[in-house]
Scaffold this motif. Structure first.
Motif, PDB file in Angstrom:
ATOM      1  N   LEU A   1      -6.179 -12.959   1.971  1.00 38.71           N
ATOM      2  CA  LEU A   1      -6.817 -12.684   3.144  1.00 38.71           C
ATOM      3  C   LEU A   1      -8.357 -13.242   3.114  1.00 38.71           C
ATOM      4  CD1 LEU A   1      -5.687  -9.213   4.052  1.00 38.71           C
ATOM      5  CD2 LEU A   1      -5.468 -11.091   5.489  1.00 38.71           C
ATOM      6  N   LEU A   2      -8.772 -12.926   2.035  1.00 41.64           N
ATOM      7  CA  LEU A   2     -10.402 -13.268   2.054  1.00 41.64           C
ATOM      8  C   LEU A   2     -10.418 -15.010   2.053  1.00 41.64           C
ATOM      9  CD1 LEU A   2     -11.844 -10.828  -0.029  1.00 41.64           C
ATOM     10  CD2 LEU A   2     -13.371 -12.588   0.971  1.00 41.64           C
TER      11      LEU A   2
ATOM     12  N   MET B   1      -1.132  -6.294  -4.080  1.00 39.25           N
ATOM     13  CA  MET B   1      -2.111  -6.055  -3.012  1.00 39.25           C
ATOM     14  C   MET B   1      -3.493  -6.796  -3.545  1.00 39.25           C
ATOM     15  SD  MET B   1      -1.946  -1.890  -2.109  1.00 39.25           S
ATOM     16  CE  MET B   1      -2.320  -1.267  -3.671  1.00 39.25           C
ATOM     17  N   GLU B   2      -3.676  -6.887  -4.612  1.00 35.56           N
ATOM     18  CA  GLU B   2      -4.752  -7.850  -5.158  1.00 35.56           C
ATOM     19  C   GLU B   2      -4.668  -9.110  -4.597  1.00 35.56           C
ATOM     20  OE1 GLU B   2      -7.357  -6.478  -8.956  1.00 35.56           O
ATOM     21  OE2 GLU B   2      -5.560  -7.389  -9.309  1.00 35.56           O
TER      22      GLU B   2
ATOM     23  N   MET C   1      -9.916 -15.774   5.838  1.00 39.05           N
ATOM     24  CA  MET C   1     -11.435 -15.297   6.336  1.00 39.05           C
ATOM     25  C   MET C   1     -12.198 -16.443   6.490  1.00 39.05           C
ATOM     26  SD  MET C   1     -11.194 -11.387   5.834  1.00 39.05           S
ATOM     27  CE  MET C   1     -12.814 -11.035   6.440  1.00 39.05           C
TER      28      MET C   1
ATOM     29  N   ASN D   1       0.634  -1.114   0.003  1.00 37.02           N
ATOM     30  CA  ASN D   1       0.032   0.087   0.126  1.00 37.02           C
ATOM     31  C   ASN D   1       1.027   1.347  -0.108  1.00 37.02           C
ATOM     32  OD1 ASN D   1      -2.627   0.953   0.044  1.00 37.02           O
ATOM     33  ND2 ASN D   1      -3.006   0.795   2.175  1.00 37.02           N
TER      34      ASN D   1
ATOM     35  N   GLN E   1      -5.132  -9.255  -0.978  1.00 36.77           N
ATOM     36  CA  GLN E   1      -6.449  -8.996  -0.840  1.00 36.77           C
ATOM     37  C   GLN E   1      -7.355 -10.329  -0.931  1.00 36.77           C
ATOM     38  OE1 GLN E   1      -7.867  -6.028  -3.133  1.00 36.77           O
ATOM     39  NE2 GLN E   1      -9.909  -6.026  -2.457  1.00 36.77           N
ATOM     40  N   LEU E   2      -6.993 -11.151  -1.822  1.00 36.73           N
ATOM     41  CA  LEU E   2      -7.897 -12.376  -2.100  1.00 36.73           C
ATOM     42  C   LEU E   2      -7.183 -13.341  -0.965  1.00 36.73           C
ATOM     43  CD1 LEU E   2      -7.669 -12.605  -6.133  1.00 36.73           C
ATOM     44  CD2 LEU E   2      -9.370 -12.573  -4.638  1.00 36.73           C
TER      45      LEU E   2
ATOM     46  N   GLU F   1       4.579   0.398  -9.815  1.00 34.96           N
ATOM     47  CA  GLU F   1       3.114   0.775  -9.251  1.00 34.96           C
ATOM     48  C   GLU F   1       2.184  -0.454  -9.744  1.00 34.96           C
ATOM     49  OE1 GLU F   1       0.204   4.830  -9.309  1.00 34.96           O
ATOM     50  OE2 GLU F   1       1.107   3.961 -11.079  1.00 34.96           O
ATOM     51  N   ASN F   2       2.383  -0.975 -10.757  1.00 32.46           N
ATOM     52  CA  ASN F   2       1.543  -2.168 -11.274  1.00 32.46           C
ATOM     53  C   ASN F   2       1.658  -3.316 -10.437  1.00 32.46           C
ATOM     54  OD1 ASN F   2       0.056  -0.497 -13.058  1.00 32.46           O
ATOM     55  ND2 ASN F   2       1.394  -1.201 -14.812  1.00 32.46           N
TER      56      ASN F   2
ATOM     57  N   ASP G   1       2.917   1.639  -3.281  1.00 31.44           N
ATOM     58  CA  ASP G   1       1.936   1.953  -4.294  1.00 31.44           C
ATOM     59  C   ASP G   1       2.078   3.542  -4.146  1.00 31.44           C
ATOM     60  OD1 ASP G   1      -1.356   2.312  -4.852  1.00 31.44           O
ATOM     61  OD2 ASP G   1       0.096   1.701  -6.305  1.00 31.44           O
TER      62      ASP G   1
ATOM     63  N   ARG H   1       0.124  -2.985  -7.100  1.00 35.21           N
ATOM     64  CA  ARG H   1      -1.091  -3.070  -7.100  1.00 35.21           C
ATOM     65  C   ARG H   1      -1.476  -4.422  -7.400  1.00 35.21           C
ATOM     66  NH1 ARG H   1      -3.069   2.529  -9.852  1.00 35.21           N
ATOM     67  NH2 ARG H   1      -2.237   3.621  -8.159  1.00 35.21           N
ATOM     68  N   GLN H   2      -0.860  -5.424  -7.986  1.00 36.85           N
ATOM     69  CA  GLN H   2      -1.269  -6.629  -8.338  1.00 36.85           C
ATOM     70  C   GLN H   2      -0.992  -7.449  -7.037  1.00 36.85           C
ATOM     71  OE1 GLN H   2       1.324  -8.062 -11.553  1.00 36.85           O
ATOM     72  NE2 GLN H   2       0.308  -6.311 -12.870  1.00 36.85           N
TER      73      GLN H   2
ATOM     74  N   THR I   1     -12.836 -10.531  12.075  1.00 36.00           N
ATOM     75  CA  THR I   1     -11.727  -9.412  11.969  1.00 36.00           C
ATOM     76  C   THR I   1     -10.386 -10.373  12.160  1.00 36.00           C
ATOM     77  OG1 THR I   1     -12.014  -9.361  14.506  1.00 36.00           O
ATOM     78  CG2 THR I   1     -12.955  -7.523  12.959  1.00 36.00           C
ATOM     79  N   LEU I   2      -9.275  -9.696  11.750  1.00 36.53           N
ATOM     80  CA  LEU I   2      -8.160 -10.367  11.820  1.00 36.53           C
ATOM     81  C   LEU I   2      -7.248  -9.791  12.853  1.00 36.53           C
ATOM     82  CD1 LEU I   2      -7.611 -11.156   8.161  1.00 36.53           C
ATOM     83  CD2 LEU I   2      -7.972 -12.897   9.974  1.00 36.53           C
TER      84      LEU I   2
END
Lengths: 181, 187
Positions: A116-117, A109-110, A120, A73, A113-114, A102-103, A76, A106-107, A127-128
């Motif tokens: 972490l999901l 981070m994506e 979860m 984050n 994100q996935l 930057e790309n 970026d 971001r990739q 919450t984590l």
């Protein structure tokens, strides 16, 4: 007089090669167009601001890249600033490399994100706890490599521009001779 | 808004990047605009707040005819600033233009819908600055209505960045993007 003409020719060819070698793009020409008798050092002033900005960002990014795991984050954000700064002065190569970084950020981070999901869902927690180890960096070397390229091209551009402005000062005013077609 | 000195429009430029501030200031000055450049939305509001006070006391010292602001700024984004201005009774008639280095259609739409007059992609060009004139003129004479040229305002709307910066919202709490919406909460 003769000497001055020679200097001017040298200056023009230096300038042309900066474009030919892809270090600068047409944004630099816009900067030149904004320079006039009332603002005779506009281009160099803007470029100097860019050096200050970039030097600071490079140090910050280097420190950020040493951390483990990487905070994408933040990275970026830094790359976005770097890209903005390079774009504004027409630093083409550096702009391309910062866009790449930057790309990558971001990739990553994506992916995080996935990831972490997935966690979860599998643990059914809402919450984590602050556990950065959940953010797994898929490709730390990709970041590093691109960043090294960026540093290298930034250093090259800076060196060439400094030489260019130094020569321009020797040649005297009206050094912005011909523009590339 | 009162008398303006001979073709001396006053533009307030907002950008956190010192380079971009210098650039936009120079660009605006080539069009003979008076420029005040600040580095944040808060400073902009502060400056505009001064404007309010003067209006109330009827001694108009500062007058802003147009606000041009960067979108991506730490703290208050350009969009936040736009909203605050449009929500203010005294400021809402000042035309606002947004600048951004990123070509994100949803972002552009959001700003235009919120009342931004134009959306410029960075790096801002002289041609863009030339587009400001009609908006500045509109500020003087409120009877002149501009047609809603949404299509002309967007640059490169067709080019969707292949690196795909628009993120899908996977659930209500996760949203990693650049426009100041909440990031993942980790406690």
């Amino acid at each position: 007089m003769e000497r001055n003409q020679q200097l001017r020719r040298q200056l023009a060819s230096m300038r042309q090669s900066l474009f030919d070698q892809g270090h600068l793009d047409e944004q630099f020409i816009l900067l030149e167009e904004l320079q006039d008798d009332a603002n005779p050092n506009f281009v160099e002033e803007v470029v100097t601001l860019h050096y200050r900005d970039s030097a600071r960002l490079i140090t910050t990014i280097e420190r950020a890249l040493e951390k483990s795991p990487l905070d994408f984050n933040k990275l970026d954000g830094y790359m976005h600033q770097f890209k903005g700064s390079s774009t504004s002065i027409g630093a083409q190569k550096v702009k391309a490399e910062s866009t790449q970084l930057e790309n990558i950020a971001r990739q990553e981070m994506e992916k995080a994100q996935l990831h972490l999901l997935e966690l979860m869902h599998s643990f059914q927690v809402k919450t984590l706890s602050k556990n950065n180890n959940n953010l797994i960096c898929m490709n730390p070397s990709r970041c590093m490599k691109t960043f090294q390229l960026l540093k290298r091209d930034y250093a090259t551009l800076r060196r060439k521009l400094e030489a260019y402005f130094q020569l321009a000062r020797q040649a005297g005013p009206n050094e912005i001779a011909c523009r590339p077609k | 808004m009162g008398m303006i000195t001979d073709s001396q429009f006053h533009v307030l430029a907002v950008d956190d990047s010192i380079i971009d501030r210098k650039l936009i200031e120079r660009l605006l000055k080539t069009s003979s605009y008076q420029v005040t450049a600040v580095d944040s939305g808060n400073k902009a509001l502060e400056f505009l707040g001064l404007l309010n006070e003067d209006e109330q006391t009827n001694s108009q010292v500062i007058q802003v005819n147009l606000i041009i602001t960067d979108y991506c700024m730490p703290g208050m984004t350009g969009y936040d600033l736009l909203r605050k201005i449009k929500e203010s009774a005294s400021l809402k008639d000042i035309p606002v233009v947004i600048m951004s280095s990123e070509n994100i259609p949803s972002r552009i739409n959001r700003c235009l819908e919120e009342g931004a007059e134009e959306f410029f992609l960075k790096p801002v060009q002289l041609a863009d600055v030339n587009k400001l004139k009609p908006h500045l003129m509109k500020g003087i004479s409120k009877e002149i209505k501009e047609p809603n040229n949404i299509n002309n305002k967007r640059k490169g709307l067709e080019e969707i960045d292949s690196a795909d910066r628009t993120r899908t919202r996977l659930n209500d709490t996760i949203d990693i993007n650049n426009d100041g919406l909440p990031d993942l909460e980790i406690v």
